[in-house]
Design a protein around this motif. Structure first.
Motif, mmCIF file in Angstrom:
data_model
loop_
_atom_site.group_PDB
_atom_site.id
_atom_site.type_symbol
_atom_site.label_atom_id
_atom_site.label_comp_id
_atom_site.label_asym_id
_atom_site.label_seq_id
_atom_site.Cartn_x
_atom_site.Cartn_y
_atom_site.Cartn_z
ATOM 1 N N PHE A 112 8.878 5.681 -1.530
ATOM 2 C CA PHE A 112 7.845 6.567 -1.016
ATOM 3 C C PHE A 112 7.252 6.008 0.274
ATOM 4 O O PHE A 112 6.974 6.746 1.221
ATOM 5 N N LYS A 113 7.068 4.704 0.314
ATOM 6 C CA LYS A 113 6.461 4.057 1.475
ATOM 7 C C LYS A 113 7.280 4.332 2.729
ATOM 8 O O LYS A 113 6.735 4.694 3.777
ATOM 9 N N LYS A 114 8.593 4.171 2.634
ATOM 10 C CA LYS A 114 9.455 4.406 3.790
ATOM 11 C C LYS A 114 9.449 5.878 4.188
ATOM 12 O O LYS A 114 9.335 6.213 5.372
ATOM 13 N N LYS A 134 3.334 4.754 -5.705
ATOM 14 C CA LYS A 134 3.530 3.309 -5.827
ATOM 15 C C LYS A 134 4.957 2.865 -5.527
ATOM 16 O O LYS A 134 5.219 1.670 -5.392
ATOM 17 N N SER A 135 5.870 3.810 -5.427
ATOM 18 C CA SER A 135 7.275 3.451 -5.260
ATOM 19 C C SER A 135 7.559 2.946 -3.847
ATOM 20 O O SER A 135 6.941 3.366 -2.874
ATOM 21 N N PRO A 138 15.801 11.235 -5.707
ATOM 22 C CA PRO A 138 14.600 10.394 -5.611
ATOM 23 C C PRO A 138 13.393 11.016 -6.289
ATOM 24 O O PRO A 138 13.243 12.243 -6.322
ATOM 25 N N MET A 139 12.513 10.170 -6.788
ATOM 26 C CA MET A 139 11.378 10.656 -7.565
ATOM 27 C C MET A 139 10.327 11.376 -6.726
ATOM 28 O O MET A 139 9.457 12.067 -7.267
ATOM 29 N N ASP A 140 10.409 11.234 -5.388
ATOM 30 C CA ASP A 140 9.426 11.946 -4.575
ATOM 31 C C ASP A 140 9.887 13.352 -4.202
ATOM 32 O O ASP A 140 9.224 14.044 -3.448
ATOM 33 N N GLU A 141 11.031 13.782 -4.744
ATOM 34 C CA GLU A 141 11.526 15.134 -4.477
ATOM 35 C C GLU A 141 11.261 16.042 -5.675
ATOM 36 O O GLU A 141 11.470 15.642 -6.818
#
Length: 316
Positions: free
Chosen positions: A27-29, A23-24, A280-283
């Motif tokens: 993350f989209k980018k 949802k972040s 970042p939270m996606d790492e």
């Protein structure tokens, strides 16, 4: 029962974190960047085979154009991935024009490229496409084998500091490590040993007794956003390959290292550490590497390897 509950709790936490990542905005980018690079690499691979099928990759090119336009509208036109896409598509077009290839789909591709958001400029650097390479190797196999066998996991370093320039040089060399479709979804964070000890406090399993001897630690993370749901845990593979290249590049500069495994599941501890370090939270942390300058002489585990024929099987 406790283990089952523990595993269940970990699975719930993992699922919740993944949902938050998806949802972040960041993350989209990152996901779009990875999708663009993956499609670019598909076109590049098609151009690399000996006799490419003329007109290949039309569906992927349509997706690539749509993604690039969406990305440019939201994040700008000059990002690295758009330059890669621009050059790869141009090379695709040039290749087909040289072959005098014509089709309705190819005409549409050429027309759409005229409006590509990232325009050509006078840069000499080539960002996408293919290159011709002549095989060159300045080191023979015996030297290579000796280099590999002389590198050990070191836990006793000298007091000489490892310089920033040496680390950057090693990381730059490690960037030549292969990654899935060139997505390069690996990041590195360099911290002092005192910082690591402060972050992990008493939970330094695997590095107890020598953490303070290391000059620095390098945290190696993998980006979840670079991979689709069907590629679960692939971030671990690319990060591990990168780390292997990195320790060899460090060793070539007389910098010792020791890989330290960490839990691969999402944890509150990692959440807190990532927040404090601005990761970042996606790492996700895959491993960390203790580094320090090599002494003239040091003690290491024997770490005897299995006989080679015990780990390989040739299948006709």
């Amino acid at each position: 029962m406790a283990n089952k509950l523990s595993k269940y709790a970990l699975a719930i936490r993992e699922r919740k974190h993944t949902s938050e990542v998806l949802k972040s905005e960041e993350f989209k980018k990152e996901r779009q960047t990875a999708q663009i690079i993956r499609l670019i690499h598909s076109i590049e691979k098609g151009l690399c085979i000996e006799k490419p099928r003329l007109g290949f990759g039309v569906v992927k090119l349509k997706k690539l154009f749509a993604l690039c336009l969406s990305y440019a509208n939201e994040f700008g036109c000059e990002d690295f991935c758009l330059k890669m896409a621009r050059d790869a598509i141009k090379e695709y077009i040039d290749f087909h024009k040289e072959k005098n290839y014509e089709s309705e789909d190819f005409s549409k591709i050429c027309k759409e490229f005229l409006d590509f958001p990232c325009k050509e400029n006078n840069e000499s650097e080539h960002y996408g496409g293919v290159i011709n390479v002549k095989h060159e190797c300045s080191i023979d196999f015996e030297q290579l084998e000796k280099f590999f066998s002389n590198r050990h996991s070191i836990r006793d370093f000298s007091n000489e500091p490892v310089m920033k320039e040496e680390i950057l040089r090693a990381i730059h060399a490690a960037q030549y490590a292969p990654s899935a479709c060139n997505r390069q979804a690996v990041r590195a964070y360099v911290l002092s040993s005192s910082k690591i000890c402060g972050l992990y406090k008493d939970d330094l399993s695997g590095i107890g007794g020598f953490a303070e001897k290391a000059d620095k630690f390098i945290l190696i993370t993998g980006k979840l956003s670079a991979y689709d749901i069907g590629e679960y845990n692939q971030h671990v593979v690319s990060a591990s390959i990168f780390a292997t290249y990195l320790i060899e590049a460090l060793f070539a500069q007389k910098i010792g290292s020791c890989m330290v495994q960490r839990p691969l599941y999402y944890s509150i501890q990692w959440k807190n550490i990532a927040n404090e370090l601005g990761i970042p939270m996606d790492e996700r942390l895959v491993l960390m590497i203790a580094i320090g300058k090599i002494k003239d002489e040091y003690t290491v585990p024997l770490s005897k390897r299995f006989p080679t024929d015990a780990i390989v099987k040739f299948i006709d």
